[in-house]
Design a protein around this motif. Structure first.
Motif, PDB file in Angstrom:
ATOM      1  N   VAL A  42      -8.884  59.582   5.064  1.00  0.00           N
ATOM      2  CA  VAL A  42      -8.648  60.889   4.461  1.00  0.00           C
ATOM      3  C   VAL A  42      -9.403  61.963   5.234  1.00  0.00           C
ATOM      4  CG1 VAL A  42      -8.233  59.958   2.142  1.00  0.00           C
ATOM      5  CG2 VAL A  42     -10.560  60.504   2.836  1.00  0.00           C
ATOM      6  N   SER A  65      -8.965  63.770  10.261  1.00  0.00           N
ATOM      7  CA  SER A  65      -8.845  62.738   9.232  1.00  0.00           C
ATOM      8  C   SER A  65      -9.798  61.579   9.535  1.00  0.00           C
ATOM      9  CB  SER A  65      -7.399  62.231   9.159  1.00  0.00           C
ATOM     10  OG  SER A  65      -7.016  61.687  10.405  1.00  0.00           O
ATOM     11  N   HIS A 124      -9.847  65.070  -0.736  1.00  0.00           N
ATOM     12  CA  HIS A 124      -8.666  64.284  -0.374  1.00  0.00           C
ATOM     13  C   HIS A 124      -8.834  62.841  -0.869  1.00  0.00           C
ATOM     14  CE1 HIS A 124      -5.738  63.040   3.125  1.00  0.00           C
ATOM     15  NE2 HIS A 124      -5.204  62.833   1.936  1.00  0.00           N
TER      16      HIS A 124
END
Length: 149
Positions: free
Chosen positions: A114, A67, A119
């Protein structure tokens, strides 16, 4: 804490050492500032008690966690929206890390983390649906520098 707390030069050195490495031992700090470990411990305890040291944290490598992609999303709201409404709308999205309500245009700047572009698109869509949002603008983070402390 009520107002500004007195921090002397030794306190400042202790704070700097802890900012560099929050897991540094009292003994290591004592060696650097030429005090006994018990004197350093008392100073750290006082700095924590009065709120100068608000806490300790772990720094994660978000790239290794999948992430590592960050962006700032500018949010513009319809009409005269209260700050609480802006914050509530943005914080309803779990990927939101920080919300800055600002004077001028936009109404808020939201930092998100993200896993990638798709995403990010999903997060922006959720932000758009989270309140009376009339517009967004997204700035993707390519690199960052941060002053600790």
């Amino acid at each position: 804490m009520s107002g500004t707390e007195h921090v002397d030069s030794v306190d400042s050195m202790i704070i700097d050492l802890l900012v560099q490495d929050g897991r540094r031992t009292v003994t290591e700090i004592a060696d650097h500032v030429s005090l006994s470990p018990s004197a350093v411990k008392r100073r750290i305890d006082r700095l924590e008690r009065v709120g100068v040291i608000a806490g300790y944290t772990v720094i994660l490598d978000h790239n290794k966690l999948g992430s590592g992609f960050e962006a700032f999303v500018e949010l513009r709201f319809a009409g005269d929206v209260k700050v609480e409404m802006i914050t509530m709308a943005a914080t309803s999205v779990p990927e939101v890390l920080e919300v800055f309500t600002v004077a001028g245009d936009p109404d808020a700047l939201v930092r998100v983390r993200v896993s990638g572009v798709q995403h990010l698109r999903d997060v922006i869509d959720r932000l758009r649906r989270s309140g009376p949002v009339i517009g967004t603008k997204t700035l993707m983070v390519l690199g960052a520098w941060r002053r600790d402390g």
